[in-house]
Scaffold this active site. Sequence first.
Site, PDB file in Angstrom:
ATOM      1  N   THR A  59       1.384  27.400 -15.538  1.00  0.00           N
ATOM      2  CA  THR A  59       1.513  26.323 -16.522  1.00  0.00           C
ATOM      3  C   THR A  59       0.183  25.975 -17.182  1.00  0.00           C
ATOM      4  O   THR A  59       0.145  25.176 -18.111  1.00  0.00           O
ATOM      5  CB  THR A  59       2.114  25.061 -15.882  1.00  0.00           C
ATOM      6  OG1 THR A  59       1.369  24.723 -14.706  1.00  0.00           O
ATOM      7  CG2 THR A  59       3.566  25.286 -15.502  1.00  0.00           C
TER       8      THR A  59
ATOM      9  N   LYS B 267       3.945  21.019  -0.567  1.00  0.00           N
ATOM     10  CA  LYS B 267       3.422  22.314  -1.017  1.00  0.00           C
ATOM     11  C   LYS B 267       1.969  22.425  -0.599  1.00  0.00           C
ATOM     12  O   LYS B 267       1.148  21.559  -0.899  1.00  0.00           O
ATOM     13  CB  LYS B 267       3.528  22.461  -2.534  1.00  0.00           C
ATOM     14  CG  LYS B 267       3.058  23.846  -3.029  1.00  0.00           C
ATOM     15  CD  LYS B 267       2.931  23.882  -4.533  1.00  0.00           C
ATOM     16  CE  LYS B 267       1.621  23.298  -5.014  1.00  0.00           C
ATOM     17  NZ  LYS B 267       0.496  24.264  -5.045  1.00  0.00           N
TER      18      LYS B 267
ATOM     19  N   ASP C   6       2.311  28.121  -0.973  1.00  0.00           N
ATOM     20  CA  ASP C   6       2.091  28.622  -2.336  1.00  0.00           C
ATOM     21  C   ASP C   6       0.797  29.424  -2.405  1.00  0.00           C
ATOM     22  O   ASP C   6      -0.221  28.942  -2.902  1.00  0.00           O
ATOM     23  CB  ASP C   6       2.056  27.427  -3.297  1.00  0.00           C
ATOM     24  CG  ASP C   6       1.936  27.850  -4.751  1.00  0.00           C
ATOM     25  OD1 ASP C   6       2.346  28.983  -5.077  1.00  0.00           O
ATOM     26  OD2 ASP C   6       1.428  27.053  -5.559  1.00  0.00           O
TER      27      ASP C   6
ATOM     28  N   ARG D 258      -1.190  15.747  -8.652  1.00  0.00           N
ATOM     29  CA  ARG D 258      -2.100  14.646  -8.948  1.00  0.00           C
ATOM     30  C   ARG D 258      -1.451  13.313  -9.294  1.00  0.00           C
ATOM     31  O   ARG D 258      -1.976  12.263  -8.886  1.00  0.00           O
ATOM     32  CB  ARG D 258      -3.087  15.081 -10.043  1.00  0.00           C
ATOM     33  CG  ARG D 258      -4.179  16.000  -9.518  1.00  0.00           C
ATOM     34  CD  ARG D 258      -4.931  16.721 -10.611  1.00  0.00           C
ATOM     35  NE  ARG D 258      -4.150  17.807 -11.190  1.00  0.00           N
ATOM     36  CZ  ARG D 258      -4.637  18.705 -12.042  1.00  0.00           C
ATOM     37  NH1 ARG D 258      -5.895  18.621 -12.437  1.00  0.00           N
ATOM     38  NH2 ARG D 258      -3.879  19.667 -12.505  1.00  0.00           N
TER      39      ARG D 258
ATOM     40  N   ASP E 191      -0.620  42.044  -4.601  1.00  0.00           N
ATOM     41  CA  ASP E 191      -1.380  43.212  -4.156  1.00  0.00           C
ATOM     42  C   ASP E 191      -0.407  44.384  -4.132  1.00  0.00           C
ATOM     43  O   ASP E 191       0.718  44.273  -4.622  1.00  0.00           O
ATOM     44  CB  ASP E 191      -1.985  42.945  -2.769  1.00  0.00           C
ATOM     45  CG  ASP E 191      -3.320  43.666  -2.558  1.00  0.00           C
ATOM     46  OD1 ASP E 191      -3.356  44.900  -2.783  1.00  0.00           O
ATOM     47  OD2 ASP E 191      -4.306  43.011  -2.179  1.00  0.00           O
TER      48      ASP E 191
ATOM     49  N   LYS F 275       0.772  32.655  -3.768  1.00  0.00           N
ATOM     50  CA  LYS F 275       0.853  33.548  -4.929  1.00  0.00           C
ATOM     51  C   LYS F 275       0.342  34.960  -4.597  1.00  0.00           C
ATOM     52  O   LYS F 275      -0.557  35.486  -5.246  1.00  0.00           O
ATOM     53  CB  LYS F 275       0.086  32.964  -6.121  1.00  0.00           C
ATOM     54  CG  LYS F 275       0.610  31.607  -6.589  1.00  0.00           C
ATOM     55  CD  LYS F 275      -0.193  31.106  -7.778  1.00  0.00           C
ATOM     56  CE  LYS F 275       0.334  29.786  -8.303  1.00  0.00           C
ATOM     57  NZ  LYS F 275       0.078  28.658  -7.374  1.00  0.00           N
TER      58      LYS F 275
END
Length: 224
Positions: A115, A32, A59, A205, A64, A61
């Site tokens: 999240t 990703k 990714d 992470r 608009d 997002k």
Amino acid sequence: MTSPIWVAIDTPNLDRGKAIAEKVGRHVGGIKLGLEFFCANGRAGILEMAKLHLPIFLDLKLHDIPNTVAKAVQALAPLDPAILTVHAAGGRAMMEDAKAAAPIGCKVVAVTVLTSLDANDLATAGVGGSPHDQVIRLTESAREAGLDGVVCSGNEVAAAHKLWPSGFFVVPGVRLSNGEIGDQKRVVTPRAALDAGASILVVGRPITQATDPDQAVRAIEATL
């Protein structure tokens, strides 16, 4: 069998991103690449990562007006993303146009509630109800718009899957039971997310900041 684990390469450093992807490439379903990576490295960086021959989840997002998002998706098509994100809050017309503009084979999925947000955050933004309620509302909207699926936390994926049995569900923010949660607020374990209906798990992470990223992926796989 392709791994459901996709590693989030959230770094502006192209060489570091490539090094992580090369280390874990045999044990993940794809990589990703998000806003941080894209803003630092642009299209050239995506094409460089594509040389590793791993599926790419772009990714960004997008959010608009419908025409602008459609043109953006068209501009991204040569990068051949396997998955592309838009914000469900952009509305049905925007989602419809994004899907219509996407290349064949690219899954367009809608981000529901990040999240990192909880009920208090939603209330501050003027959104009534719980994160669960908002995820269900936006999942229904994405389904009606003809998208392939949604991004939601593991806490809501079971309900979203029940609403949309054929949907594709991306679950970020997964953590091992003994792991640090960082800036996430709604997390579950990888096993719980899959059991609840996740199609793929996005892990950043816990893998990328590990001393041995490949071993970290295998430790997560062992719980599945």
